[in-house]
Every structure is written in C-alpha cells, then in structure tokens.
Write a protein that holds these residues in place. Structure first.
Motif, PDB file in Angstrom:
ATOM      1  N   ASN A 167       0.812  -1.217   0.000  1.00 17.05           N
ATOM      2  CA  ASN A 167       0.000   0.000   0.000  1.00 17.05           C
ATOM      3  C   ASN A 167       0.846   1.268   0.000  1.00 17.05           C
ATOM      4  OD1 ASN A 167      -2.433  -1.530   0.143  1.00 17.05           O
ATOM      5  ND2 ASN A 167      -2.161  -1.738   2.358  1.00 17.05           N
ATOM      6  N   GLY A 168       1.918   1.230  -0.787  1.00 14.64           N
ATOM      7  CA  GLY A 168       2.734   2.427  -0.948  1.00 14.64           C
ATOM      8  C   GLY A 168       3.726   2.689   0.170  1.00 14.64           C
ATOM      9  N   LYS A 169       3.910   1.747   1.078  1.00  8.51           N
ATOM     10  CA  LYS A 169       4.854   1.935   2.183  1.00  8.51           C
ATOM     11  C   LYS A 169       5.826   0.763   2.248  1.00  8.51           C
ATOM     12  CE  LYS A 169       1.701   4.637   5.086  1.00  8.51           C
ATOM     13  NZ  LYS A 169       1.036   4.738   6.411  1.00  8.51           N
ATOM     14  N   VAL A 170       7.057   1.056   2.646  1.00  5.85           N
ATOM     15  CA  VAL A 170       8.055   0.007   2.824  1.00  5.85           C
ATOM     16  C   VAL A 170       7.781  -0.710   4.143  1.00  5.85           C
ATOM     17  CG1 VAL A 170      10.508  -0.496   3.116  1.00  5.85           C
ATOM     18  CG2 VAL A 170       9.785   1.256   1.480  1.00  5.85           C
ATOM     19  N   VAL A 171       7.550  -2.014   4.080  1.00  7.37           N
ATOM     20  CA  VAL A 171       7.251  -2.790   5.290  1.00  7.37           C
ATOM     21  C   VAL A 171       8.406  -3.719   5.681  1.00  7.37           C
ATOM     22  CG1 VAL A 171       4.745  -2.675   5.039  1.00  7.37           C
ATOM     23  CG2 VAL A 171       6.015  -4.508   3.883  1.00  7.37           C
ATOM     24  N   GLN A 215      -1.529 -10.505  -1.191  1.00  5.42           N
ATOM     25  CA  GLN A 215      -1.757 -10.239  -2.601  1.00  5.42           C
ATOM     26  C   GLN A 215      -1.602  -8.740  -2.871  1.00  5.42           C
ATOM     27  OE1 GLN A 215      -5.392 -11.888  -4.053  1.00  5.42           O
ATOM     28  NE2 GLN A 215      -5.008 -11.303  -6.179  1.00  5.42           N
ATOM     29  N   GLY A 216      -0.845  -8.408  -3.921  1.00  5.73           N
ATOM     30  CA  GLY A 216      -0.630  -7.015  -4.267  1.00  5.73           C
ATOM     31  C   GLY A 216       0.656  -6.424  -3.744  1.00  5.73           C
ATOM     32  N   ASP A 217       1.332  -7.106  -2.801  1.00  6.03           N
ATOM     33  CA  ASP A 217       2.626  -6.616  -2.310  1.00  6.03           C
ATOM     34  C   ASP A 217       3.633  -6.579  -3.456  1.00  6.03           C
ATOM     35  OD1 ASP A 217       1.610  -6.427   0.218  1.00  6.03           O
ATOM     36  OD2 ASP A 217       2.669  -8.167   1.031  1.00  6.03           O
ATOM     37  N   LEU A 218       4.588  -5.664  -3.348  1.00  3.47           N
ATOM     38  CA  LEU A 218       5.677  -5.567  -4.317  1.00  3.47           C
ATOM     39  C   LEU A 218       6.988  -5.948  -3.644  1.00  3.47           C
ATOM     40  CD1 LEU A 218       4.880  -2.160  -6.079  1.00  3.47           C
ATOM     41  CD2 LEU A 218       4.505  -4.460  -7.013  1.00  3.47           C
ATOM     42  N   VAL A 219       7.811  -6.700  -4.354  1.00  2.00           N
ATOM     43  CA  VAL A 219       9.148  -7.054  -3.884  1.00  2.00           C
ATOM     44  C   VAL A 219      10.141  -6.514  -4.903  1.00  2.00           C
ATOM     45  CG1 VAL A 219      10.725  -8.901  -3.230  1.00  2.00           C
ATOM     46  CG2 VAL A 219       8.273  -9.152  -2.782  1.00  2.00           C
ATOM     47  N   LEU A 220      11.044  -5.659  -4.432  1.00  2.00           N
ATOM     48  CA  LEU A 220      12.078  -5.080  -5.282  1.00  2.00           C
ATOM     49  C   LEU A 220      13.430  -5.606  -4.827  1.00  2.00           C
ATOM     50  CD1 LEU A 220      12.964  -2.950  -7.456  1.00  2.00           C
ATOM     51  CD2 LEU A 220      13.186  -1.339  -5.555  1.00  2.00           C
ATOM     52  N   LEU A 221      14.147  -6.245  -5.732  1.00  2.00           N
ATOM     53  CA  LEU A 221      15.461  -6.814  -5.456  1.00  2.00           C
ATOM     54  C   LEU A 221      16.455  -6.159  -6.404  1.00  2.00           C
ATOM     55  CD1 LEU A 221      17.008  -9.190  -3.962  1.00  2.00           C
ATOM     56  CD2 LEU A 221      16.435 -10.591  -5.942  1.00  2.00           C
ATOM     57  N   ALA A 222      17.583  -5.662  -5.877  1.00  2.00           N
ATOM     58  CA  ALA A 222      18.495  -4.923  -6.746  1.00  2.00           C
ATOM     59  C   ALA A 222      19.908  -4.890  -6.185  1.00  2.00           C
ATOM     60  CB  ALA A 222      17.994  -3.500  -6.958  1.00  2.00           C
ATOM     61  N   THR A 223      20.862  -4.622  -7.075  1.00  2.00           N
ATOM     62  CA  THR A 223      22.243  -4.381  -6.662  1.00  2.00           C
ATOM     63  C   THR A 223      22.378  -2.919  -6.230  1.00  2.00           C
ATOM     64  OG1 THR A 223      22.859  -3.913  -8.963  1.00  2.00           O
ATOM     65  CG2 THR A 223      23.171  -6.169  -8.163  1.00  2.00           C
ATOM     66  N   ASP A 224      23.544  -2.572  -5.673  1.00  2.00           N
ATOM     67  CA  ASP A 224      23.695  -1.231  -5.117  1.00  2.00           C
ATOM     68  C   ASP A 224      23.737  -0.138  -6.179  1.00  2.00           C
ATOM     69  OD1 ASP A 224      26.230  -1.997  -6.071  1.00  2.00           O
ATOM     70  OD2 ASP A 224      27.263  -0.752  -4.597  1.00  2.00           O
ATOM     71  N   GLY A 225      23.864  -0.522  -7.451  1.00  2.00           N
ATOM     72  CA  GLY A 225      23.787   0.474  -8.507  1.00  2.00           C
ATOM     73  C   GLY A 225      22.457   1.206  -8.511  1.00  2.00           C
ATOM     74  N   LEU A 226      21.407   0.544  -8.021  1.00  2.00           N
ATOM     75  CA  LEU A 226      20.107   1.210  -7.869  1.00  2.00           C
ATOM     76  C   LEU A 226      20.054   1.976  -6.560  1.00  2.00           C
ATOM     77  CD1 LEU A 226      17.109   1.455  -9.002  1.00  2.00           C
ATOM     78  CD2 LEU A 226      16.569  -0.284  -7.283  1.00  2.00           C
ATOM     79  N   PHE A 227      20.360   1.311  -5.448  1.00  2.00           N
ATOM     80  CA  PHE A 227      20.163   1.918  -4.137  1.00  2.00           C
ATOM     81  C   PHE A 227      21.144   3.053  -3.851  1.00  2.00           C
ATOM     82  CE2 PHE A 227      18.550  -2.509  -3.418  1.00  2.00           C
ATOM     83  CZ  PHE A 227      17.215  -2.155  -3.297  1.00  2.00           C
ATOM     84  N   ASP A 228      22.322   3.032  -4.480  1.00  2.00           N
ATOM     85  CA  ASP A 228      23.288   4.112  -4.270  1.00  2.00           C
ATOM     86  C   ASP A 228      22.923   5.383  -5.030  1.00  2.00           C
ATOM     87  OD1 ASP A 228      24.953   2.886  -2.473  1.00  2.00           O
ATOM     88  OD2 ASP A 228      26.408   2.213  -3.961  1.00  2.00           O
ATOM     89  N   ASN A 229      22.010   5.260  -5.996  1.00  2.00           N
ATOM     90  CA  ASN A 229      21.695   6.414  -6.838  1.00  2.00           C
ATOM     91  C   ASN A 229      20.260   6.910  -6.730  1.00  2.00           C
ATOM     92  OD1 ASN A 229      24.210   6.970  -8.436  1.00  2.00           O
ATOM     93  ND2 ASN A 229      23.969   4.799  -8.937  1.00  2.00           N
ATOM     94  N   VAL A 230      19.359   6.078  -6.259  1.00  2.00           N
ATOM     95  CA  VAL A 230      17.952   6.481  -6.163  1.00  2.00           C
ATOM     96  C   VAL A 230      17.510   6.410  -4.708  1.00  2.00           C
ATOM     97  CG1 VAL A 230      15.614   6.098  -7.016  1.00  2.00           C
ATOM     98  CG2 VAL A 230      17.569   5.499  -8.461  1.00  2.00           C
ATOM     99  N   VAL A 242       2.058   0.761  -9.473  1.00  2.00           N
ATOM    100  CA  VAL A 242       1.934  -0.663  -9.824  1.00  2.00           C
ATOM    101  C   VAL A 242       1.643  -1.536  -8.602  1.00  2.00           C
ATOM    102  CG1 VAL A 242       3.249  -0.659 -11.962  1.00  2.00           C
ATOM    103  CG2 VAL A 242       4.468  -0.853  -9.798  1.00  2.00           C
ATOM    104  N   HIS A 243       1.197  -0.934  -7.506  1.00  2.00           N
ATOM    105  CA  HIS A 243       0.766  -1.760  -6.382  1.00  2.00           C
ATOM    106  C   HIS A 243      -0.417  -2.616  -6.823  1.00  2.00           C
ATOM    107  CE1 HIS A 243      -0.431  -3.069  -2.395  1.00  2.00           C
ATOM    108  NE2 HIS A 243      -1.657  -2.673  -2.680  1.00  2.00           N
ATOM    109  N   GLY A 244      -0.307  -3.931  -6.640  1.00  2.00           N
ATOM    110  CA  GLY A 244      -1.373  -4.848  -7.031  1.00  2.00           C
ATOM    111  C   GLY A 244      -1.425  -5.129  -8.519  1.00  2.00           C
ATOM    112  N   GLU A 245      -0.437  -4.684  -9.257  1.00  2.00           N
ATOM    113  CA  GLU A 245      -0.437  -4.868 -10.712  1.00  2.00           C
ATOM    114  C   GLU A 245      -0.297  -6.342 -11.082  1.00  2.00           C
ATOM    115  OE1 GLU A 245      -1.147  -4.426 -14.166  1.00  2.00           O
ATOM    116  OE2 GLU A 245      -0.756  -2.415 -13.353  1.00  2.00           O
TER     117      GLU A 245
END
Length: 307
Positions: A167-171, A215-230, A242-245
């Motif tokens: 629902n738009g929040k990091v849990v 249902q509808g949760d999002l899981v984002l998995l990434a290397t530090d190239g994403l987290f160090d810049n965004v 795209v929640h629930g997409e």
C-alpha cells in the motif's frame, strides 16, 4: 467435487483418495505466485563480459537468476566487486557462477523456500569444489516466496538488497553489511597474490529475515547500482502506480524506468545521491553526484490464482 465423490461411493478407499486429491488441487490453485520483471544496465556499455555457465543473465559485473517451482519462487542478484579489474579479473564471472549454482539448487525438490541462506551456503560450497578456477568476489541477495503459506524468506550479504512494499509503504528492507565505506561484505575466491589483500566473508554471515506477504505486495530486489543512486522515497513514489499490478508489461515498464532513472542520476554531477550522502557521513570527500555502476533490478508483484 461432490459429483466425483458420489460416483466413487461403492469404493470407500478410492473415494478418500480422490476426495483428497481434488481438495489438494483446489488449494494448489490458490497458491501465490510472482509476476516478475527484470532490467539492468552496465556502467560500461562497451564491456563484453565473458560467459561460462547457463545463459547471459548479466549486466556488466552484476548477475541474477529467477527460479519457479511448485514449492517456491526464488530470485537472486549478485554484484561482482569491480576492484578485481585492476588485476585483470572479471568478477562478473564469479557473480554469474554463484547465481548459476543458486538457481540450480533452488530447483531441488526438497527446497521449499524457507532457508535461502542455506541455499547460498550450499551453492557457494559447490563453487569452491567445482569452480576453483573462478576468481573474484561478489555480494549476494536471495529472496524466496514459500508458496504454501505465502511467506517471504530472505538472505542478504553485502550491499545489494531488497524492499517489500505494501500500500505504498516500505514494510521490510534489507540491512547492508560493510567492512568500511564502500567495502561491502563479499563472498570470494581470491587469487594467491591477493589472498591477504581482499575480503573473504562466509555465506553463514548473511542476514536472514522473513515476513508473510499479501496479494498485491511488491518485492524489489536490486544491486547497489540502484540503491546508491535512487533515494528510497523516490523508489516508493515510482512504484506506487503498480501496487497490485497483475500485468507483466506494466511491471516491466516501471522496471525499465527505474533503471533509466538510476543510470541518469549516476552520471549527474550535482544530485545528492544516497552514495554521496553516505560518503559525507563517513568523512569522505566525494562531493555531490551519483555513482556510476552496473545496475540490476528484479521487480515482482504478489498474485494469487483465482480459479
């Protein structure tokens, strides 16, 4: 279901078996699954990586895998440590080999997703015995959805990582592990001349966590190239729509946009990137700007079969 039971009423033993099978089939159809999108980019678009096992599954020195079985959905990323280039070693080969063995072992019939850290331990040990010629090091992050109870289990070593949004929040978010600024924990098979000059951590040191998903949760998995810049707040904002997409095309579009955003910010000389802020917090004279790096991203949405 009731029709099948009546037809088999003259054979009690067979009736019990058939009823159980039908009930199980009904339950299996309600098991959760992940709708997934993968995207990435290399900081050096002219770099031609050397491939060893399996398909490509590489963005520069990053590697990734996705596995899906009746028991579990498993995703992983590994970030080959770029410092090995100075001695002519492509750490992306190490990262790819590690992800290859993780993917292989995730397909085992007994693996149900509950222990991705053990999956990492077993896979790295296999690398040590079967791929002794592969030198380098990498971080590693694995997440596994155990279908039977819709629980996400994770294992993270280093500074790749994951976010779970609801629902738009990091849990739930991963914790980074560093020996010092920009020196993450890493699995390694060093060359003899670098044995005493490189970090070599053990897979048992990976941080584990778990939580039930909806249902509808999002899981984002990434290397530090994403987290160090965004920044995380920017990631949350871009992921909100795209929640629930349930359409993979929409997830892929957002994944593409996030990688493009991270790549643009990594080259910005003025943006106060998360990496620049970490440098300042560690009294490193880095200044503003992003951090050019390989980027790998896997975005997944939790869905449940309706039938």
């Amino acid at each position: 279901m009731f029709f099948a039971v009546r037809r088999l009423s003259r054979c009690p033993a067979r009736r019990i078996v058939q009823t159980r099978w039908l009930c199980s089939a009904r339950i299996i159809k309600k098991y959760p699954y992940l709708i997934k999108a993968v995207q990435g980019s290399s900081k050096d678009p002219h770099h031609q990586p050397v491939h060893r096992l399996g398909g490509n599954n590489r963005f520069g020195e990053d590697s990734w895998f996705i596995s899906s079985t009746p028991k579990a959905e498993v995703m992983g990323v590994a970030d080959g440590v770029g410092g090995w280039r100075k001695v002519g070693i492509d750490a992306g080969i190490f990262a790819k080999e590690l992800m290859y063995w993780c993917s292989n072992n995730a397909q085992r019939a007994e693996f149900d997703g509950r222990n991705p850290r053990q999956l990492l331990i077993d896979s790295f040990n296999q690398m040590r015995t079967t791929s002794a010629d592969v030198l380098g090091s990498s971080t590693a992050c694995l997440v596994a959805l155990k279908r039977s109870d819709c629980t996400l289990h994770t294992a993270n070593l280093g500074d790749s990582g994951f976010l779970v949004l609801r629902n738009g929040k990091v849990v739930l978010r991963s914790d980074e592990q560093h020996h010092g600024f920009n020196t993450p924990y890493q699995l390694a098979m060093p060359s003899s001349e670098r044995q005493n000059n490189s970090h070599s951590d053990e897979p048992e040191q990976a941080i584990s966590s778990h939580m039930p998903l909806q249902q509808g949760d999002l899981v984002l998995l990434a290397t530090d190239g994403l987290f160090d810049n965004v920044p995380e707040s920017m990631l949350v904002r871009h992921l909100g729509p795209v929640h629930g997409e349930t359409q993979k095309e929409q997830l892929q579009l957002v994944a593409n946009n996030l990688v493009a955003l991270a790549s643009d910010l990594s080259l910005s000389p003025n943006f106060q990137s998360p990496f620049a802020l970490k440098a300042r917090a560690n009294n490193i004279n880095y200044g503003p700007g992003g951090k050019p790096d390989d980027i790998t991203l896997i975005l997944a949405s939790v869905a449940v079969h309706n039938k």
